[in-house]
Write a protein that holds these residues in place. Structure first.
Motif, PDB file in Angstrom:
ATOM      1  N   LEU A 206       0.881  -1.023  -0.103  1.00 11.36           N
ATOM      2  CA  LEU A 206       0.031   0.019  -0.016  1.00 11.36           C
ATOM      3  C   LEU A 206       0.930   1.209  -0.090  1.00 11.36           C
ATOM      4  CD1 LEU A 206      -2.572   1.552   0.191  1.00 11.36           C
ATOM      5  CD2 LEU A 206      -2.424   1.096   2.886  1.00 11.36           C
ATOM      6  N   TRP A 207       0.703   2.024  -1.016  1.00 10.92           N
ATOM      7  CA  TRP A 207       1.700   3.296  -1.097  1.00 10.92           C
ATOM      8  C   TRP A 207       0.983   4.469  -0.464  1.00 10.92           C
ATOM      9  CZ3 TRP A 207       6.252   2.675  -3.929  1.00 10.92           C
ATOM     10  CH2 TRP A 207       6.379   1.404  -4.641  1.00 10.92           C
ATOM     11  N   LEU A 208       1.770   4.959   0.409  1.00 15.47           N
ATOM     12  CA  LEU A 208       1.170   6.134   1.152  1.00 15.47           C
ATOM     13  C   LEU A 208       1.638   7.566   0.642  1.00 15.47           C
ATOM     14  CD1 LEU A 208       1.601   4.566   4.838  1.00 15.47           C
ATOM     15  CD2 LEU A 208      -0.392   4.594   3.268  1.00 15.47           C
ATOM     16  N   ASP A 209       0.800   8.400   0.029  1.00 10.62           N
ATOM     17  CA  ASP A 209       1.250   9.678  -0.548  1.00 10.62           C
ATOM     18  C   ASP A 209       0.572  10.614   0.323  1.00 10.62           C
ATOM     19  OD1 ASP A 209       1.982   8.337  -2.711  1.00 10.62           O
ATOM     20  OD2 ASP A 209       0.003   8.163  -3.784  1.00 10.62           O
ATOM     21  N   ALA A 210       1.747  11.369   1.069  1.00 11.01           N
ATOM     22  CA  ALA A 210       1.367  12.278   1.657  1.00 11.01           C
ATOM     23  C   ALA A 210       0.535  13.273   1.168  1.00 11.01           C
ATOM     24  CB  ALA A 210       2.486  12.931   2.583  1.00 11.01           C
ATOM     25  N   PRO A 211      -0.303  14.237   1.753  1.00 12.93           N
ATOM     26  CA  PRO A 211      -1.041  15.246   0.906  1.00 12.93           C
ATOM     27  C   PRO A 211      -0.255  16.494   0.492  1.00 12.93           C
ATOM     28  CG  PRO A 211      -2.284  14.632   2.892  1.00 12.93           C
ATOM     29  CD  PRO A 211      -0.929  13.887   3.077  1.00 12.93           C
TER      30      PRO A 211
ATOM     31  N   LYS B 214       1.697   3.017 -10.275  1.00 14.51           N
ATOM     32  CA  LYS B 214       0.385   3.021 -11.048  1.00 14.51           C
ATOM     33  C   LYS B 214      -0.121   1.611 -10.986  1.00 14.51           C
ATOM     34  CE  LYS B 214       2.445   6.385 -14.249  1.00 14.51           C
ATOM     35  NZ  LYS B 214       3.141   6.691 -15.457  1.00 14.51           N
ATOM     36  N   GLY B 215      -1.562   1.509 -10.925  1.00 17.52           N
ATOM     37  CA  GLY B 215      -2.510   0.612 -10.810  1.00 17.52           C
ATOM     38  C   GLY B 215      -2.380  -0.250  -9.737  1.00 17.52           C
ATOM     39  N   GLN B 216      -1.699   0.146  -8.870  1.00 18.61           N
ATOM     40  CA  GLN B 216      -1.657  -0.502  -7.254  1.00 18.61           C
ATOM     41  C   GLN B 216      -2.497   0.542  -6.519  1.00 18.61           C
ATOM     42  OE1 GLN B 216       2.306  -2.090  -6.219  1.00 18.61           O
ATOM     43  NE2 GLN B 216       2.961  -1.233  -8.021  1.00 18.61           N
TER      44      GLN B 216
ATOM     45  N   ALA C 256      -6.025  -3.165  -0.360  1.00 22.29           N
ATOM     46  CA  ALA C 256      -4.840  -3.747  -0.723  1.00 22.29           C
ATOM     47  C   ALA C 256      -4.597  -5.102  -0.454  1.00 22.29           C
ATOM     48  CB  ALA C 256      -3.821  -2.909  -0.143  1.00 22.29           C
ATOM     49  N   LEU C 257      -5.341  -5.434   0.874  1.00 24.88           N
ATOM     50  CA  LEU C 257      -5.205  -6.958   1.580  1.00 24.88           C
ATOM     51  C   LEU C 257      -6.042  -7.736   0.447  1.00 24.88           C
ATOM     52  CD1 LEU C 257      -5.427  -6.250   5.133  1.00 24.88           C
ATOM     53  CD2 LEU C 257      -3.471  -7.363   4.096  1.00 24.88           C
ATOM     54  N   ALA C 258      -7.171  -7.233  -0.147  1.00 26.06           N
ATOM     55  CA  ALA C 258      -7.969  -7.995  -1.027  1.00 26.06           C
ATOM     56  C   ALA C 258      -7.110  -8.604  -2.176  1.00 26.06           C
ATOM     57  CB  ALA C 258      -9.099  -7.211  -1.448  1.00 26.06           C
ATOM     58  N   ASP C 259      -6.176  -7.569  -2.702  1.00 27.26           N
ATOM     59  CA  ASP C 259      -5.223  -8.157  -3.793  1.00 27.26           C
ATOM     60  C   ASP C 259      -5.758  -8.485  -5.029  1.00 27.26           C
ATOM     61  OD1 ASP C 259      -2.583  -8.022  -4.639  1.00 27.26           O
ATOM     62  OD2 ASP C 259      -2.121 -10.031  -3.966  1.00 27.26           O
ATOM     63  N   THR C 260      -6.515  -7.838  -5.682  1.00 29.85           N
ATOM     64  CA  THR C 260      -7.223  -8.294  -6.830  1.00 29.85           C
ATOM     65  C   THR C 260      -6.440  -8.477  -7.866  1.00 29.85           C
ATOM     66  OG1 THR C 260      -7.405  -5.843  -7.774  1.00 29.85           O
ATOM     67  CG2 THR C 260      -9.158  -6.518  -6.182  1.00 29.85           C
TER      68      THR C 260
ATOM     69  N   PHE D 116      -2.636  -6.941  -8.441  1.00 26.32           N
ATOM     70  CA  PHE D 116      -1.569  -8.085  -8.540  1.00 26.32           C
ATOM     71  C   PHE D 116      -0.833  -8.118  -9.992  1.00 26.32           C
ATOM     72  CE2 PHE D 116       0.262 -11.815 -10.148  1.00 26.32           C
ATOM     73  CZ  PHE D 116       0.839 -12.315  -9.134  1.00 26.32           C
ATOM     74  N   ASN D 117      -1.647  -7.722 -11.046  1.00 26.70           N
ATOM     75  CA  ASN D 117      -0.944  -7.613 -12.392  1.00 26.70           C
ATOM     76  C   ASN D 117      -0.015  -6.095 -12.417  1.00 26.70           C
ATOM     77  OD1 ASN D 117      -2.370  -9.887 -13.208  1.00 26.70           O
ATOM     78  ND2 ASN D 117      -3.738  -9.012 -14.027  1.00 26.70           N
ATOM     79  N   ALA D 118      -0.409  -5.176 -11.725  1.00 31.60           N
ATOM     80  CA  ALA D 118       0.145  -3.812 -11.578  1.00 31.60           C
ATOM     81  C   ALA D 118       1.491  -3.945 -10.964  1.00 31.60           C
ATOM     82  CB  ALA D 118      -0.673  -2.804 -11.371  1.00 31.60           C
ATOM     83  N   ARG D 119       1.525  -4.728  -9.852  1.00 34.07           N
ATOM     84  CA  ARG D 119       2.497  -4.981  -9.087  1.00 34.07           C
ATOM     85  C   ARG D 119       3.603  -5.604  -9.804  1.00 34.07           C
ATOM     86  NH1 ARG D 119      -0.007  -6.748  -4.985  1.00 34.07           N
ATOM     87  NH2 ARG D 119       0.518  -9.071  -5.102  1.00 34.07           N
ATOM     88  N   GLN D 120       3.084  -6.848 -10.464  1.00 35.25           N
ATOM     89  CA  GLN D 120       3.784  -7.602 -11.235  1.00 35.25           C
ATOM     90  C   GLN D 120       4.803  -6.777 -12.306  1.00 35.25           C
ATOM     91  OE1 GLN D 120       4.543 -10.868 -10.024  1.00 35.25           O
ATOM     92  NE2 GLN D 120       6.525 -10.396 -11.426  1.00 35.25           N
ATOM     93  N   VAL D 121       3.872  -5.848 -12.940  1.00 34.81           N
ATOM     94  CA  VAL D 121       4.581  -5.167 -14.104  1.00 34.81           C
ATOM     95  C   VAL D 121       5.756  -4.239 -13.548  1.00 34.81           C
ATOM     96  CG1 VAL D 121       4.074  -2.990 -15.472  1.00 34.81           C
ATOM     97  CG2 VAL D 121       2.427  -4.938 -15.516  1.00 34.81           C
TER      98      VAL D 121
END
Length: 118
Positions: free
Chosen positions: A36-41, A58-60, A76-80, A84-89
């Motif tokens: 899970l990517w955390l992006d501060a405001p 991107k895509g995650q 993120a835990l559901a890991d659709t 998963f595909n975006a993470r693999q890219v």
């Protein structure tokens, strides 16, 4: 929460890695751990740093609002399949499949090729 400074221990024990600007994200993802990517405001979204901030996630699943953190953790835990595909890219871009498991050999070849230490 048990504290540890060993990333391998974190990856072995965690169900999800929540992080912001760290290379630990792709390393965890390469080991199959959802991230899970955390992006501060206050992050400057109009500045390109390459990799960590805007390209890799991107895509995650990411989160830029603390109030939405529980919802984003669940997603993120559901890991659709799409996540998963975006993470693999990302993993394949950072750690090309053709060179995986060859770091020591490639490092030695580069040292020899450039005459380092001679």
């Amino acid at each position: 929460i048990d504290a540890t400074s060993d990333l391998a221990d974190v990856i072995a024990r965690a169900d999800l890695l929540c992080m912001d600007n760290t290379s630990a994200g792709p390393e965890a993802a390469a080991c199959g751990l959802p991230v899970l990517w955390l992006d501060a405001p206050h992050y400057r979204r109009d500045v390109e740093h390459g990799g960590r901030f805007w390209d890799w996630p991107k895509g995650q699943v990411s989160c830029d609002d603390p109030a939405r953190l529980p919802q984003r953790i669940a997603l993120a835990l559901a890991d659709t399949q799409g996540t998963f595909n975006a993470r693999q890219v990302m993993v394949d871009e950072i750690y090309p499949p053709a060179t995986r498991g060859q770091a020591a050999r490639l490092g030695v070849e580069a040292i020899v090729r450039h005459g380092i230490g001679t």
